[in-house]
Design a protein around this motif. Structure first.
Motif, PDB file in Angstrom:
ATOM      1  N   SER A 189      40.414  40.842  52.962  1.00 57.21           N
ATOM      2  CA  SER A 189      40.573  40.114  51.208  1.00 57.21           C
ATOM      3  C   SER A 189      40.442  41.768  50.689  1.00 57.21           C
ATOM      4  N   ARG A 190      39.048  42.510  51.506  1.00 59.25           N
ATOM      5  CA  ARG A 190      38.330  43.894  50.533  1.00 59.25           C
ATOM      6  C   ARG A 190      39.082  44.375  50.381  1.00 59.25           C
ATOM      7  N   ALA A 191      39.769  44.840  52.115  1.00 59.70           N
ATOM      8  CA  ALA A 191      41.170  45.779  51.727  1.00 59.70           C
ATOM      9  C   ALA A 191      42.160  46.061  51.003  1.00 59.70           C
ATOM     10  N   VAL A 244      37.752  43.254  41.811  1.00 63.21           N
ATOM     11  CA  VAL A 244      36.995  42.029  41.246  1.00 63.21           C
ATOM     12  C   VAL A 244      36.237  41.705  42.431  1.00 63.21           C
ATOM     13  N   TRP A 245      35.362  42.037  43.470  1.00 62.84           N
ATOM     14  CA  TRP A 245      34.896  42.455  43.657  1.00 62.84           C
ATOM     15  C   TRP A 245      33.618  42.665  43.270  1.00 62.84           C
ATOM     16  N   VAL A 246      33.810  43.924  42.521  1.00 56.93           N
ATOM     17  CA  VAL A 246      32.343  43.812  41.374  1.00 56.93           C
ATOM     18  C   VAL A 246      32.865  43.482  40.614  1.00 56.93           C
ATOM     19  N   SER A 247      34.038  43.197  39.804  1.00 62.27           N
ATOM     20  CA  SER A 247      33.976  43.205  38.358  1.00 62.27           C
ATOM     21  C   SER A 247      34.120  41.270  38.507  1.00 62.27           C
ATOM     22  N   ASN A 248      34.328  40.579  39.437  1.00 64.95           N
ATOM     23  CA  ASN A 248      33.621  39.105  39.609  1.00 64.95           C
ATOM     24  C   ASN A 248      32.675  38.847  40.161  1.00 64.95           C
ATOM     25  N   LEU A 272      38.272  35.457  48.839  1.00 67.84           N
ATOM     26  CA  LEU A 272      40.222  35.659  48.974  1.00 67.84           C
ATOM     27  C   LEU A 272      40.703  35.406  48.390  1.00 67.84           C
ATOM     28  N   ASP A 273      40.356  34.080  47.829  1.00 67.90           N
ATOM     29  CA  ASP A 273      41.374  33.898  46.398  1.00 67.90           C
ATOM     30  C   ASP A 273      41.918  34.648  45.392  1.00 67.90           C
ATOM     31  N   ASP A 274      40.391  34.715  44.675  1.00 65.25           N
ATOM     32  CA  ASP A 274      40.289  35.821  44.350  1.00 65.25           C
ATOM     33  C   ASP A 274      40.661  37.403  44.416  1.00 65.25           C
ATOM     34  N   ALA A 275      40.711  37.322  45.538  1.00 63.12           N
ATOM     35  CA  ALA A 275      41.383  39.083  45.985  1.00 63.12           C
ATOM     36  C   ALA A 275      42.759  38.534  46.108  1.00 63.12           C
ATOM     37  N   HIS A 276      43.619  37.217  46.487  1.00 64.07           N
ATOM     38  CA  HIS A 276      44.308  37.411  46.784  1.00 64.07           C
ATOM     39  C   HIS A 276      45.496  37.590  45.297  1.00 64.07           C
TER      40      HIS A 276
END
Length: 188
Positions: A54-56, A70-74, A110-114
């Motif tokens: 998900s990070r990648a 989104v890792w940072v902004s969310n 996973l869901d948000d990054a996807h």
């Protein structure tokens, strides 16, 4: 039209959606012990693999689109108690073993990054394909190569997740989960 060529965006969207559906199916019904289990101290658990994949995706597509990860902004980095720069590349066995966030965080990210990944990919104009972009945390390459590399990476990690799932619950889980008849394959 079956004779029309498939454009790169559609191909990458289909590969990305398929890997996502397969990861969701592979994680469904796992116990927390299985989700975080490492077959050896040098092996990655399913939880870490889901997070890293998900990070990648988040990093690569945000680099291409210019949007914030989104890792940072969310707020995911804060929720995980991790650094904004953490991607998992080069993590020590000790750091991987210590990875034990709430399962809902891993699956939520996973869901948000996807969702962000799919939106970003669908908006990349073909004129941008030859422009250089930083791939994950390393070399610069043309956007088209980053787009091709990302589903390759996802496929590798999806296979690792599926293999671990099979180790923990046996071979029949794929049939029960509907792995082979994923509706996402026909979505595009």
């Amino acid at each position: 039209d079956m004779d029309a060529p498939v454009d790169l965006n559609r191909f990458v969207l289909t590969m990305t959606e398929t890997a996502y559906a397969q990861v969701k199916a592979a994680c469904d019904g796992l116990t927390d012990e299985q989700f975080f289990s490492q077959p050896t101290t040098d092996s990655n658990p399913i939880a870490w693999l889901v997070w890293h994949m998900s990070r990648a995706r988040d990093v690569i597509t945000s680099n291409i689109s210019g949007e914030n990860q989104v890792w940072v902004s969310n707020g995911w980095a804060d929720k995980f108690g991790m650094d904004a720069e953490d991607v998992g590349i080069g993590d020590s066995p000790e750091k991987v073993s210590a990875f034990h966030p709430e399962r809902s965080l891993v699956m939520g990210y996973l869901d948000d990054a996807h969702e962000a990944t799919m939106k970003r990919i669908s908006m990349i104009p073909t004129e941008q394909f030859d422009q250089p972009v930083v791939y994950a945390v390393g070399d610069a390459r043309p956007v088209w190569r980053a787009l091709v590399g990302m589903p390759g990476d996802s496929t590798q990690h999806t296979g690792q997740i599926a293999y671990l799932r099979g180790m923990f619950t046996g071979m029949g889980w794929r049939r029960r989960a509907g792995w082979a008849r994923s509706a996402t394959l026909s979505a595009y």
